[in-house]
Design an enzyme around this catalytic site. Structure first.
Site, PDB file in Angstrom:
ATOM      1  N   GLU A   1       0.844  -1.195   0.000  1.00 30.44           N
ATOM      2  CA  GLU A   1       0.000   0.000   0.000  1.00 30.44           C
ATOM      3  C   GLU A   1       0.878   1.244   0.000  1.00 30.44           C
ATOM      4  O   GLU A   1       2.054   1.181   0.335  1.00 30.44           O
ATOM      5  CB  GLU A   1      -0.938  -0.014   1.212  1.00 30.44           C
TER       6      GLU A   1
ATOM      7  N   LYS B   1       2.731   4.575   1.125  1.00 37.24           N
ATOM      8  CA  LYS B   1       3.134   5.197   2.388  1.00 37.24           C
ATOM      9  C   LYS B   1       2.747   6.668   2.274  1.00 37.24           C
ATOM     10  O   LYS B   1       3.308   7.422   1.473  1.00 37.24           O
ATOM     11  CB  LYS B   1       4.634   5.049   2.616  1.00 37.24           C
TER      12      LYS B   1
ATOM     13  N   ASP C   1       2.404  10.471   3.076  1.00 35.65           N
ATOM     14  CA  ASP C   1       3.277  11.432   3.741  1.00 35.65           C
ATOM     15  C   ASP C   1       2.449  12.484   4.473  1.00 35.65           C
ATOM     16  O   ASP C   1       2.271  13.597   4.015  1.00 35.65           O
ATOM     17  CB  ASP C   1       4.195  12.079   2.693  1.00 35.65           C
TER      18      ASP C   1
ATOM     19  N   TYR D   1      -5.088   2.816   7.955  1.00 36.77           N
ATOM     20  CA  TYR D   1      -4.325   1.646   7.506  1.00 36.77           C
ATOM     21  C   TYR D   1      -4.120   0.597   8.584  1.00 36.77           C
ATOM     22  O   TYR D   1      -3.368  -0.336   8.393  1.00 36.77           O
ATOM     23  CB  TYR D   1      -2.984   2.041   6.882  1.00 36.77           C
TER      24      TYR D   1
ATOM     25  N   LYS E   1      11.172   2.964   0.645  1.00 35.39           N
ATOM     26  CA  LYS E   1      11.070   4.405   0.372  1.00 35.39           C
ATOM     27  C   LYS E   1      11.507   4.736  -1.049  1.00 35.39           C
ATOM     28  O   LYS E   1      12.335   4.039  -1.625  1.00 35.39           O
ATOM     29  CB  LYS E   1      11.957   5.169   1.359  1.00 35.39           C
TER      30      LYS E   1
ATOM     31  N   CYS F   1       8.428  48.455  -5.994  1.00 33.22           N
ATOM     32  CA  CYS F   1       7.737  47.361  -6.667  1.00 33.22           C
ATOM     33  C   CYS F   1       8.342  47.169  -8.066  1.00 33.22           C
ATOM     34  O   CYS F   1       8.434  48.124  -8.828  1.00 33.22           O
ATOM     35  CB  CYS F   1       6.258  47.692  -6.769  1.00 33.22           C
TER      36      CYS F   1
ATOM     37  N   CYS G   1       5.589  48.298 -10.855  1.00 35.60           N
ATOM     38  CA  CYS G   1       5.106  49.669 -11.057  1.00 35.60           C
ATOM     39  C   CYS G   1       6.076  50.716 -10.535  1.00 35.60           C
ATOM     40  O   CYS G   1       5.878  51.913 -10.766  1.00 35.60           O
ATOM     41  CB  CYS G   1       3.735  49.849 -10.408  1.00 35.60           C
TER      42      CYS G   1
ATOM     43  N   CYS H   1       3.489  45.926  -2.342  1.00 33.87           N
ATOM     44  CA  CYS H   1       3.275  47.116  -3.150  1.00 33.87           C
ATOM     45  C   CYS H   1       1.849  47.558  -2.853  1.00 33.87           C
ATOM     46  O   CYS H   1       0.923  46.769  -3.009  1.00 33.87           O
ATOM     47  CB  CYS H   1       3.421  46.769  -4.633  1.00 33.87           C
TER      48      CYS H   1
ATOM     49  N   CYS I   1      -1.206  49.013  -9.666  1.00 36.45           N
ATOM     50  CA  CYS I   1      -0.005  48.320 -10.135  1.00 36.45           C
ATOM     51  C   CYS I   1      -0.405  47.271 -11.188  1.00 36.45           C
ATOM     52  O   CYS I   1      -1.281  46.439 -10.935  1.00 36.45           O
ATOM     53  CB  CYS I   1       0.661  47.644  -8.945  1.00 36.45           C
TER      54      CYS I   1
HETATM   55  S1  IVH Z   1       1.634   1.056   9.162  1.00 35.15           S
HETATM   56  C1  IVH Z   1       3.220  -0.936  12.716  1.00 35.15           C
HETATM   57  N1  IVH Z   1       0.967   1.974   6.822  1.00 35.15           N
HETATM   58  O1  IVH Z   1       4.649   5.743   8.515  1.00 35.15           O
HETATM   59  C2  IVH Z   1       3.134  -0.141  11.511  1.00 35.15           C
HETATM   60  N2  IVH Z   1       2.189   3.404   8.278  1.00 35.15           N
HETATM   61  O2  IVH Z   1       7.235   4.940   9.779  1.00 35.15           O
HETATM   62  C3  IVH Z   1       2.291   1.008  11.696  1.00 35.15           C
HETATM   63  N3  IVH Z   1       2.578   5.635   7.368  1.00 35.15           N
HETATM   64  O3  IVH Z   1       3.948   6.499  11.840  1.00 35.15           O
HETATM   65  C4  IVH Z   1       2.286   1.887  10.537  1.00 35.15           C
HETATM   66  N4  IVH Z   1       1.538   5.322   5.462  1.00 35.15           N
HETATM   67  O4  IVH Z   1       2.622   7.690  10.086  1.00 35.15           O
HETATM   68  C5  IVH Z   1       1.590   2.247   7.977  1.00 35.15           C
HETATM   69  N5  IVH Z   1       0.263   2.676   4.747  1.00 35.15           N
HETATM   70  C6  IVH Z   1       0.875   2.935   5.893  1.00 35.15           C
HETATM   71  C7  IVH Z   1       1.464   4.171   6.164  1.00 35.15           C
HETATM   72  C8  IVH Z   1       2.123   4.370   7.367  1.00 35.15           C
HETATM   73  C9  IVH Z   1       2.212   6.188   6.211  1.00 35.15           C
HETATM   74  C10 IVH Z   1       3.396   6.330   8.392  1.00 35.15           C
HETATM   75  C11 IVH Z   1       2.801   6.341   9.754  1.00 35.15           C
HETATM   76  C12 IVH Z   1       3.834   5.760  10.659  1.00 35.15           C
HETATM   77  C13 IVH Z   1       5.059   5.859   9.859  1.00 35.15           C
HETATM   78  C14 IVH Z   1       5.959   4.712  10.215  1.00 35.15           C
END
Ligand code: IVH
Length: 649
Positions: free
Chosen positions: A112, A114, A116, A227, A315, A409, A412, A427, A432
């Site tokens: 899935e 990750k 941000d 998640y 990552k 500015c 202008c 400005c 302007c």
């Molecule tokens: S699972 C035991 N799934 O990544 C695992 N974490 O480095 C619990 N995060 O603090 C996390 N997407 O904020 C999981 N699909 C995902 C995620 C995810 C982002 C973040 C989360 C966590 C950090 C862990």
């Protein structure tokens, strides 16, 4: 509908279904306007029948008092972190260790995105959301329930079939985020208001969630995807995939897209696919998470220190590059804010050519310590936004020169000023040309008059040809004038005039937004429209009236008053009226009748019911309510813990 209780149930259910359709099913059911209308009916009903209010009513999403701090909350389950890998070899090492831990079996894996954003733990008791906390140190976080309640993607009550009981306890984790598109819009608004822009969507989400006033959080476009469901075996679930099914059925938006596979090669494909399609996701991702699906196998694998052995974050490579800072130019925004922009020698970062990056404001240039001519490290902070990370000081050859904010500015030539309490230089010349251009652009934009085909390039052409000088001129354009312009023909010229024509039917909230009053974004515009009902009434409003509108403080009130006091703006409004643009909106009821008519009341401190409820009731009785005490305040209703407001009163 005669039976208020029945109507209440209907309205609550309509709003809940709308949220679910929008955030979980991705199939919007109601327009924003209709949603607001239903919400208002519910608010009105509840103010007449306070006994009908339940803690999970959609009206209760905002209503808590701003606080001075967030309480510390002990997590129900420790919030673990994830081990990181960067390359396929490292991922294979992780998988080998998993197999060793399982005596050689190759388990089903779930991949899935990750996300941000920032992690959030939600606690539901008997189906009701009772606690929400940030990650903190993994054992204890900050209690942010009042703010989290404002996030419409998060159900206040779990959906369970009528013949079933909700789980007595459910501990759910997921990620709070702001979508890339919302982030860009939010920053644009902040820049126009001379407020500090957020560096990236993650910071914007964190800043928005950690607001002391839930009303501020409510105005930020926070989203959520879950998640994890803790102790899933307690619900008879055997796999992560089954947890996702259950979470979805409870009405939570679940992380996606996911892929279940036992093939390492399929994991790699997923990783690569997601990496190339990264910008198609609404939020930012910094990698993919691979998890063992079967919960019993997770038990067998356990955890090392703070990370489970059964999951790993693969990552993405950082999208950074080194290039030369050729110059720092200053651009002029709609409200005159001067923004330094890095002019970069073009360079590809993560497949995209980057040739400029906002440096936000003079303070940021100073903080970064960059000189013009420096070699600089840049990154795409997220999927779209390039930023300068730092100069490579060791590569300087002495030819670099410092940047200074210009005294005038650049568009202008009039002197730039720095207003007290603002980070931005501005400005202040309303004529302007740079401002005029972006004002017209703002006016025509989607949230404004939504004039199709009137983008920056067309506006430039119209300005250059001398066909328009300001917003009102748009309504006097004839196809014959446009047709000779480069890139136009008979049909396209007629289309543009038709689009302008259609915009005469604009609704009041959009018009107020489109005028570009400093500090007034689309949410505030909507509230102002509802409170005053016409431009004339808004223009006539004083500070005391304006500050009765949610989210309007003295600064914004002053901006509104100044805007309508300016002769140029008065003229503009007259011309818009002459062009047939004079929308009105039915003002919220009871404004001038009722037993409390004419009184302005401030509620503060801890009250026996949510503050919003008292405010609603007071407004229903004809009073104005305000969030701060001023000369206009007639009554202050204070509960225990009332602070400065009571003192001031
Ligand atoms: S699972 C035991 N799934 O990544 C695992 N974490 O480095 C619990 N995060 O603090 C996390 N997407 O904020 C999981 N699909 C995902 C995620 C995810 C982002 C973040 C989360 C966590 C950090 C862990």
């Amino acid at each position: 509908m005669s039976d208020p209780a029945r109507r209440h149930t209907e309205l609550v259910e309509t709003l809940r279904r709308a949220n679910h359709a929008y955030y979980v099913l991705n199939e919007p059911e109601l327009t924003d306007a209709r949603y607001d209308e239903v919400l208002r009916e519910l608010q009105a009903l509840e103010s007449e029948h306070p006994e009908l209010i339940t803690p999970d009513s959609p009206t209760q999403r905002v209503g808590a008092e701003p606080s001075d701090a967030f309480p510390t909350v002990e997590h129900r389950e420790p919030m673990l972190s994830l081990a990181n890998v960067l390359e396929e070899g490292e991922f294979n090492d992780w998988l080998r260790r998993v197999r060793e831990g399982l005596d050689g079996d190759l388990p089903e894996l779930v991949c899935e995105p990750k996300i941000d954003g920032l992690a959030l733990e939600l606690v539901y008791e008997d189906g009701l959301l009772v606690q929400a906390s940030t990650r903190g140190d993994g054992r204890r976080g900050e209690g942010v329930l009042s703010n989290v309640r404002t996030i419409r993607a998060i159900p206040l009550r779990l959906r369970v079939p009528e013949d079933e009981n909700p789980p007595s306890l459910a501990v759910i984790t997921g990620e709070v985020f702001i979508s890339v598109a919302d982030f860009i819009a939010l920053n644009k608004e902040r820049a126009a208001e001379g407020e500090k822009e957020f560096k990236n969507p993650r910071n914007a989400a964190a800043g928005s969630l950690r607001q002391l006033d839930p009303a501020v959080t409510a105005r930020r476009p926070l989203r959520f995807l879950t998640y994890n469901l803790a102790r899933a075996a307690d619900y008879g679930l055997e796999s992560h995939s089954a947890c996702f099914e259950r979470l979805r059925s409870w009405g939570l938006p679940v992380n996606h897209p996911v892929r279940r596979t036992a093939e390492p090669a399929a994991v790699r494909d997923y990783y690569e696919e997601l990496l190339t399609r990264r910008t198609e996701l609404e939020h930012e991702t910094d990698g993919v998470v691979v998890k063992v699906d079967e919960l019993a196998l997770r038990e067998r694998l356990g955890a090392v220190s703070r990370s489970p052995r059964w999951a790993v974050a693969w990552k993405y490579p950082p999208r950074r590059a080194v290039t030369r800072l050729e110059d720092i130019e200053v651009s002029v925004g709609r409200t005159g804010v001067l923004t330094p922009v890095a002019v970069l020698e073009p360079v590809t970062v993560g497949g995209v050519t980057v040739s400029s990056a906002s440096l936000h404001n003079a303070d940021e240039v100073e903080r970064l310590g960059v000189l013009i001519g420096d070699r600089v490290l840049i990154q795409r902070a997220g999927d779209v936004i390039p930023e300068v990370v730092r100069p490579l000081v060791e590569e300087r050859d002495g030819d670099e020169r410092p940047f200074t904010m210009p005294d005038n500015c650049p568009a202008c030539g009039r002197p730039a000023v720095r207003l007290p309490d603002e980070v931005a230089w501005r400005c202040v010349n309303a004529d302007c040309p740079a401002q005029v251009r972006s004002r017209i652009f703002h006016f025509a934009s989607r949230a404004g008059l939504d004039i199709e085909g009137l983008g920056p390039r067309v506006i430039d052409k119209l300005l250059e040809a001398g066909l328009i000088e300001d917003i009102a001129d748009l309504f006097e354009l004839a196809p014959e004038q446009i047709e000779p312009l480069e890139g136009f023909a008979e049909t396209s010229a007629e289309n543009l005039v038709d689009a302008v024509d259609a915009a005469r039917g604009v609704e009041l909230p959009n018009l107020i937004y489109a005028l570009g009053i400093p500090n007034v974004g689309s949410t505030t515009a909507r509230l102002l429209a509802r409170r005053f009902g016409s431009l004339d009434a808004l223009a006539a409003a004083g500070e005391d009236e304006l500050t009765t509108v949610e989210g309007v403080g003295p600064t914004m009130a002053a901006a509104v008053i100044d805007f309508f006091a300016a002769e140029g703006n008065q003229l503009l409004i007259e011309r818009l009226k002459a062009a047939g643009i004079e929308p009105t909106l039915e003002v919220e009821e009871n404004a001038s009748t009722g037993p409390l008519a004419g009184l302005t009341i401030v509620f503060t401190g801890k009250l026996s019911r949510p503050r919003g409820e008292y405010e609603e009731a007071a407004r229903a009785a004809g009073a104005d309510t305000a969030s701060s005490v001023s000369g206009n305040t007639d009554l202050v209703v204070a509960g225990p813990g009332a602070g400065s407001k009571l003192d001031k009163a």
